[in-house]
Design a protein around this motif. Structure first.
Motif, PDB file in Angstrom:
ATOM      1  N   TYR A 147       0.854  -1.189   0.000  1.00 33.79           N
ATOM      2  CA  TYR A 147       0.000   0.000   0.000  1.00 33.79           C
ATOM      3  C   TYR A 147       0.889   1.238   0.000  1.00 33.79           C
ATOM      4  CZ  TYR A 147      -3.937   3.034   1.208  1.00 33.79           C
ATOM      5  OH  TYR A 147      -4.894   4.008   1.204  1.00 33.79           O
ATOM      6  N   ILE A 148       0.769   2.043  -1.036  1.00 30.62           N
ATOM      7  CA  ILE A 148       1.593   3.249  -1.145  1.00 30.62           C
ATOM      8  C   ILE A 148       1.192   4.244  -0.052  1.00 30.62           C
ATOM      9  CG2 ILE A 148       2.239   5.193  -2.616  1.00 30.62           C
ATOM     10  CD1 ILE A 148       1.710   3.431  -5.015  1.00 30.62           C
ATOM     11  N   GLY A 149       2.172   4.741   0.662  1.00 30.34           N
ATOM     12  CA  GLY A 149       1.898   5.719   1.714  1.00 30.34           C
ATOM     13  C   GLY A 149       1.353   5.106   2.980  1.00 30.34           C
ATOM     14  N   ALA A 150       1.679   3.834   3.227  1.00 36.94           N
ATOM     15  CA  ALA A 150       1.228   3.193   4.459  1.00 36.94           C
ATOM     16  C   ALA A 150       1.744   3.977   5.665  1.00 36.94           C
ATOM     17  CB  ALA A 150       1.734   1.752   4.508  1.00 36.94           C
ATOM     18  N   PRO A 151       0.894   4.219   6.667  1.00 29.53           N
ATOM     19  CA  PRO A 151       1.287   5.080   7.791  1.00 29.53           C
ATOM     20  C   PRO A 151       2.433   4.532   8.626  1.00 29.53           C
ATOM     21  CG  PRO A 151      -0.834   4.021   8.194  1.00 29.53           C
ATOM     22  CD  PRO A 151      -0.491   3.751   6.775  1.00 29.53           C
ATOM     23  N   TRP A 152       2.735   3.218   8.545  1.00 28.60           N
ATOM     24  CA  TRP A 152       3.837   2.678   9.328  1.00 28.60           C
ATOM     25  C   TRP A 152       5.178   2.774   8.605  1.00 28.60           C
ATOM     26  CZ3 TRP A 152      -0.301  -0.273   7.568  1.00 28.60           C
ATOM     27  CH2 TRP A 152      -0.028  -1.090   6.476  1.00 28.60           C
ATOM     28  N   LYS A 153       5.163   3.321   7.384  1.00 27.32           N
ATOM     29  CA  LYS A 153       6.407   3.458   6.630  1.00 27.32           C
ATOM     30  C   LYS A 153       6.926   4.898   6.765  1.00 27.32           C
ATOM     31  CE  LYS A 153       5.485  -0.144   3.191  1.00 27.32           C
ATOM     32  NZ  LYS A 153       6.600  -1.008   3.589  1.00 27.32           N
ATOM     33  N   TYR A 154       8.082   5.035   7.362  1.00 24.71           N
ATOM     34  CA  TYR A 154       8.695   6.353   7.514  1.00 24.71           C
ATOM     35  C   TYR A 154       9.881   6.506   6.570  1.00 24.71           C
ATOM     36  CZ  TYR A 154       5.815   6.380  11.695  1.00 24.71           C
ATOM     37  OH  TYR A 154       4.759   6.318  12.555  1.00 24.71           O
ATOM     38  N   VAL A 155      10.775   5.539   6.597  1.00 24.03           N
ATOM     39  CA  VAL A 155      11.904   5.556   5.661  1.00 24.03           C
ATOM     40  C   VAL A 155      11.500   4.938   4.335  1.00 24.03           C
ATOM     41  CG1 VAL A 155      14.273   4.783   5.273  1.00 24.03           C
ATOM     42  CG2 VAL A 155      13.536   5.472   7.573  1.00 24.03           C
ATOM     43  N   GLY A 156      10.671   3.886   4.409  1.00 24.48           N
ATOM     44  CA  GLY A 156      10.198   3.231   3.198  1.00 24.48           C
ATOM     45  C   GLY A 156      10.374   1.738   3.206  1.00 24.48           C
TER      46      GLY A 156
END
Length: 422
Positions: free
Chosen positions: A53-62
């Motif tokens: 999922y693009i822009g998932a809230p748990w991804k900060y660095v990627g």
């Protein structure tokens, strides 16, 4: 002397459910790790789960994953993937709950098993798809007629499966089919609607449910609705413009049409029948005909033996003539056989098993008299690159098949004027 030590190999397998629903609180899975000689692998396993999922809230660095956990393993291990981050998050772009936008996305689970014996690590990855609902229900518009005949049964089909298209296994009659008709109230000069009796069915083991509705003779339009586990679908149709007001008839095939055996067609009429004529047409040739004396009945059976001349497909036409009018109906049927579809036999052989490029080879073909033979030569390298366009007996038979669905070309199949032009 040098000794080569070969470390034992092992395989890792991830077992996931066939689908997950966006509102699920978690997902259960399991891991199997075995040496090639069958012994269980003892060690540790790291389980990582993530959604593409693009822009998932748990991804900060990627490169962060949604869930990561570590387990011990002794041949087998079970794990749970909690969906807390999915259930409690809001999409920052649409401001919608994340679970409402996940349908169609894939949950990827990657496991890394490290054995304690030699500290070797093996990985395995599996994916499972998110669905909005655990079931799918809809009217099958390919096999359900797009019209109805007032005063005669309407037989349609409903597709009911789990989200991954597997059948629903249940004996509970909780599939509800509602039906409504619109009719003209001549006394009050307006159209009115009427609800017909509801029908309840158990989910079909095949995934396709056949249902019957009996619209009255004054029905102008038919509205169908199916409900299952809060899911709904509707299907609307009108009586056809070519419909003759009185004396409509309708054909159904009651059993399989195997060559050499007797096939049974049921004929229903909205009015009493007297004398019925029937013919069987194959490739514009008349192969069988007959007459039924009905003696005023509204239901009859047309039974005849399926012959070789009727394959692969034939058309049964039923019609009658009376002083006040006439009517007709037709249906296609498949003349099946356990042997070869074609009567004429064809055999072929080469004069040698191998040949060099540019060498001549002879192809010998033997057939029965009055046979037409078509030859297609394809380089084997082409066949190795791709398949799906091969000319097979099945493809040839399929190409000969007419549009026999009731919803396909309804005018040609059921319009009495069109039928009698056959």
């Amino acid at each position: 002397m040098t000794l080569e030590i070969i470390l034992p190999k092992f395989d890792v397998k991830v077992n996931l459910p066939s689908y997950v629903v966006t509102t699920d609180k978690d997902m259960q899975g399991s891991i199997t790790a075995k040496y090639t000689y069958g012994k269980s692998v003892i060690g540790t396993v790291v389980v990582r789960a993530d959604v593409n999922y693009i822009g998932a809230p748990w991804k900060y660095v990627g490169d962060e994953v949604m869930v990561e956990t570590k387990l011990d393993i002794n041949g087998d291990a079970k794990f749970t993937i909690p969906f807390d981050q999915l259930l409690n998050e809001v999409d920052p772009n649409t401001y919608m709950p994340l679970v409402e936008t996940l349908a169609g996305y894939m949950l990827t689970v990657t496991v890394s098993v490290t054995e304690s014996l030699n500290n070797i690590t093996r990985n395995a990855t599996e994916q499972v798809k998110f669905y909005k609902e655990p079931f799918k229900v809809s009217f099958d518009r390919e096999t359900s007629p797009t019209f109805f005949k007032p005063g005669l049964p309407y037989i349609g089909h409903i597709s009911l499966t789990q989200a991954d298209s597997r059948p629903v296994i249940s004996n509970v009659t909780d599939v509800l089919v509602k039906s409504y008709v619109k009719f003209y109230d001549s006394q009050h000069g307006k159209y009115r609607a009427q609800r017909l009796p509801d029908d309840h069915y158990a989910p079909p083991p095949t995934g396709v449910l056949e249902f019957t509705v009996n619209p009255p003779e004054n029905a102008y339009s038919l509205h169908l609705q199916v409900e299952y586990k809060r899911l709904k679908d509707t299907y609307d149709m009108n009586k056809p413009s070519w419909l003759i007001e009185r004396g409509n008839i309708q054909l159904y095939q009651s059993n399989s049409s195997m060559i050499g055996e007797r096939v049974n067609f049921k004929l229903l009429s909205a009015d009493p029948m007297d004398k019925i004529f029937f013919t069987v047409i194959n490739n514009n040739r008349l192969v069988q005909s007959g007459i039924l004396n009905c003696s005023g009945s509204r239901s009859e059976h047309i039974i005849f033996e399926v012959t070789d001349e009727m394959k692969p497909y034939s058309k049964l036409i039923v019609y009658y003539f009376i002083t006040s009018g006439w009517n007709a109906d037709s249906i296609y049927f498949v003349a099946t056989t356990s042997a070869d579809v074609f009567r004429n036999k064809v055999a072929m052989s080469f004069d040698r098993n191998t040949a060099e490029p540019a060498e001549n080879v002879t192809l010998q073909i033997s057939t029965d008299p009055r046979s037409m033979v078509n030859i297609l030569a394809v380089d084997q390298s082409v066949m190795l690159m791709a398949t799906g366009n091969d000319v097979t007996q099945k493809n040839v038979i399929t190409s000969l098949r007419p549009n026999d669905h009731l919803s396909s070309n309804a005018n040609e199949m059921h319009d009495p004027q069109q039928i009698m032009k056959t």
